[in-house]
Design a protein around this motif. Structure first.
Motif, PDB file in Angstrom:
ATOM      1  N   ALA A   1       0.652  -1.123  -0.152  1.00  0.00           N
ATOM      2  CA  ALA A   1       0.088   0.084  -0.030  1.00  0.00           C
ATOM      3  C   ALA A   1       0.886   1.193   0.073  1.00  0.00           C
ATOM      4  N   SER A   2       2.033   1.341   0.551  1.00  0.00           N
ATOM      5  CA  SER A   2       2.943   2.431   0.884  1.00  0.00           C
ATOM      6  C   SER A   2       3.223   2.646  -0.731  1.00  0.00           C
TER       7      SER A   2
ATOM      8  N   TYR B   1       2.662   7.691   6.557  1.00  0.00           N
ATOM      9  CA  TYR B   1       2.730   7.236   5.054  1.00  0.00           C
ATOM     10  C   TYR B   1       2.609   8.600   3.989  1.00  0.00           C
TER      11      TYR B   1
ATOM     12  N   PHE C   1      -7.519   9.341   4.558  1.00  0.00           N
ATOM     13  CA  PHE C   1      -6.975   8.014   5.076  1.00  0.00           C
ATOM     14  C   PHE C   1      -8.276   7.490   5.769  1.00  0.00           C
TER      15      PHE C   1
ATOM     16  N   ASP D   1      -6.624   5.785   0.898  1.00  0.00           N
ATOM     17  CA  ASP D   1      -5.841   4.875   1.512  1.00  0.00           C
ATOM     18  C   ASP D   1      -6.585   3.872   2.400  1.00  0.00           C
TER      19      ASP D   1
ATOM     20  N   ALA E   1      -5.564   0.590   2.995  1.00  0.00           N
ATOM     21  CA  ALA E   1      -4.574  -0.436   3.288  1.00  0.00           C
ATOM     22  C   ALA E   1      -5.121  -1.822   3.868  1.00  0.00           C
TER      23      ALA E   1
ATOM     24  N   SER F   1      -3.484  -3.014   0.566  1.00  0.00           N
ATOM     25  CA  SER F   1      -2.245  -3.729   1.063  1.00  0.00           C
ATOM     26  C   SER F   1      -2.615  -5.176   0.681  1.00  0.00           C
TER      27      SER F   1
ATOM     28  N   LYS G   1      -2.118  -8.066   3.888  1.00  0.00           N
ATOM     29  CA  LYS G   1      -3.109  -7.892   5.014  1.00  0.00           C
ATOM     30  C   LYS G   1      -4.019  -8.999   4.794  1.00  0.00           C
TER      31      LYS G   1
HETATM   32  C1  LIG Z   1      -0.380  -1.100   6.492  1.00  0.00           C
HETATM   33  C2  LIG Z   1      -0.875   0.214   6.074  1.00  0.00           C
HETATM   34  C3  LIG Z   1       0.163   0.753   4.959  1.00  0.00           C
HETATM   35  C4  LIG Z   1       1.159   0.141   4.405  1.00  0.00           C
HETATM   36  O1  LIG Z   1       0.910  -1.140   3.796  1.00  0.00           O
HETATM   37  P1  LIG Z   1       1.801  -1.777   3.096  1.00  0.00           P
HETATM   38  O2  LIG Z   1       1.320  -2.773   2.222  1.00  0.00           O
HETATM   39  O3  LIG Z   1       2.859  -2.670   4.279  1.00  0.00           O
HETATM   40  O4  LIG Z   1       2.947  -1.004   2.248  1.00  0.00           O
HETATM   41  C5  LIG Z   1      -0.432   1.975   4.560  1.00  0.00           C
HETATM   42  N1  LIG Z   1      -1.394   2.769   5.003  1.00  0.00           N
HETATM   43  C6  LIG Z   1      -2.423   2.139   5.826  1.00  0.00           C
HETATM   44  C7  LIG Z   1      -3.423   3.048   6.732  1.00  0.00           C
HETATM   45  C8  LIG Z   1      -2.005   0.840   6.434  1.00  0.00           C
HETATM   46  O5  LIG Z   1      -2.376   0.246   7.589  1.00  0.00           O
END
Ligand SMILES: *Cc1c(COP(=O)(O)O)cnc(C)c1O
Length: 433
Positions: free
Chosen positions: A120-121, A164, A199, A233, A235, A258, A261
């Motif tokens: 996600a990042s 992030y 977010f 976002d 994620a 993500s 996850k």
């Molecule tokens: C976990 C998370 C990310 C990063 O995700 P990755 O797949 O580990 O890069 C970004 N934003 C939020 C809100 C997250 O919970």
């Protein structure tokens, strides 16, 4: 081996799985390579493969915490693992794989375009790069150094600022922070914004803005009045499964998930979904080009693994997925029966990690053990167990814990581990461990 409440208990055991994939590898076309590459293979490797964690002396854990990157988050389910393994056996043309994987995922997740990212990042970085290009008509090589005098602002509510943000700075973007609706409108009207970032987990389920003042609908409307693309976002926000198309359907131009996850794809994968004009630009900035995404390489194994993870998610219903997690929580709760002062309850955070978490509340004056002692006993034992980090903490992110509450995250448990976790927590609370 104790019987698990998990529906996956019916799947192949780990040992059988590797035997099966081993013969699969031969059937897949590795066989013709064997004669010329034989000298590279070692006769000493068993068909199950060597356990490199054991070889390195790395402790394998039971993840009763959740999708935390520091705990290596999700393990891929067998269907995803076998897809990864198959993909590893053949080189392909990377751009063709990226294009076809993107088209397939977009079709299945009901959006125009999709990119498999490094997480996600990485998706947030590629989204920012795409929006910088879209707003400025610049070359991918202009980021991050040559943005002076160009539009470079990302508008974000103060309550939505987070770690992030750096994924956006990476492209040379800067954040314009807003609190009130008036400030937001002025920031949009200023004419130097390339994107907004929302977010998702900062907002409540029913559209109330949480500690922020502006909800999703209003956020979208104002930005779109000024033709500014909106990134969201999400994620950690699957389940519910429908979130995979809900936010693009609402009008968010780009949405990040993500992959490692709740989707249980490779830990170093993620998704950027949205309008094709923007996902195409994101792809341009992605590896193997020379843009900011060059260092966020996603290999063929992760791309195929992410496609398989999408298929795995969509093979479930909301009820089957959550029902499985609830059964695990119930099984661990039942192992606490009769321990003086212990009360259990299941809670489901509304957004992000929206799955049953088991809370085990107890009175240390009665049990004679403290939260810290239980956590230490679980870590020290074999196998080592990690509880959710909200254990012993104040209420946080929809988990109403306190100093005398253990929090068990059940969704990353492997088949059979719910039984072990139940036994071990019981032993710790009754001073048998
Ligand atoms: C976990 C998370 C990310 C990063 O995700 P990755 O797949 O580990 O890069 C970004 N934003 C939020 C809100 C997250 O919970």
């Amino acid at each position: 081996m104790p019987v698990s409440s998990e529906s996956q208990a019916g799947f192949l055991s780990r040992r059988h799985f590797f035997r099966w994939t081993g013969s699969l590898a031969a059937a897949l076309g590795a066989a013709p390579l064997v004669s010329s590459a034989q000298s590279l293979s070692s006769a000493t490797v068993s068909s199950d493969g060597e356990d490199y964690y054991d070889k390195l002396g790395v402790t394998k854990i039971i993840n009763a915490a959740g999708t935390y990157t520091t705990l290596t988050a999700a393990c891929m389910p067998p269907e995803v693992l076998v897809a990864v393994q198959k993909s590893a056996l053949h080189p392909v043309r990377l751009r063709e794989l990226q294009q076809k994987a993107g088209e397939y995922i977009a079709r299945r997740l009901k959006c125009e375009g999709a990119v498999v990212t490094s997480g996600a990042s990485g998706a947030i970085s590629l989204a920012t790069a795409a929006c910088m290009q879209y707003a400025n008509n610049i070359d991918i090589l202009d980021m991050p150094q040559a943005i002076d005098g160009k539009k470079n602002q990302v508008i974000v509510q103060r309550a939505h600022r987070y770690e992030y943000d750096r994924a956006m700075y990476l492209c040379g973007a800067r954040v314009t922070e807003v609190v009130t609706l008036d400030e937001y409108k002025r920031a949009c009207a200023a004419g130097n914004a390339v994107m907004t970032n929302f977010f998702n987990a900062a907002e409540d389920e029913d559209g109330i803005a949480g500690s922020a003042q502006i909800g999703r609908e209003e956020w979208l409307k104002v930005a779109h009045d000024y033709k500014i693309p909106c990134h969201l976002d999400a994620a950690a926000d699957m389940p519910p499964i429908s979130n995979l198309w809900k936010y693009t359907g609402m009008g968010f131009d780009l949405v990040a998930f993500s992959g490692g996850k709740g989707m249980r794809g490779p830990q170093n994968a993620g998704l950027l979904l949205g309008r094709k004009v923007l996902t195409d630009l994101a792809q341009e900035n992605n590896n193997p080009g020379e843009g900011i995404g060059r260092g966020m390489k996603v290999a063929k194994e992760q791309i195929v693994g992410m496609v398989a993870a999408v298929d795995w998610v969509l093979a479930h219903t909301e009820e089957s997925m959550q029902g499985d997690y609830q059964k695990r929580a119930d099984l661990i709760a039942s192992a606490m029966k009769g321990i003086p002062s212990v009360r259990t309850e299941t809670v489901v955070p509304r957004i992000a990690n929206h799955v049953p978490h088991l809370l085990i509340r107890f009175d240390p004056a009665v049990t004679g053990v403290t939260t810290a002692q239980v956590v230490a006993a679980l870590r020290k034992g074999t196998p080592s167990i990690e509880l959710n980090p909200n254990t012993g903490q104040k209420p946080n992110q929809g988990i109403p814990a306190d100093a005398n509450t253990l929090v068990v995250g059940v969704w990353m448990l492997q088949p059979g581990e719910d039984v072990i976790v139940g036994q071990r927590i019981r032993a710790a609370l009754t001073k048998q461990a």
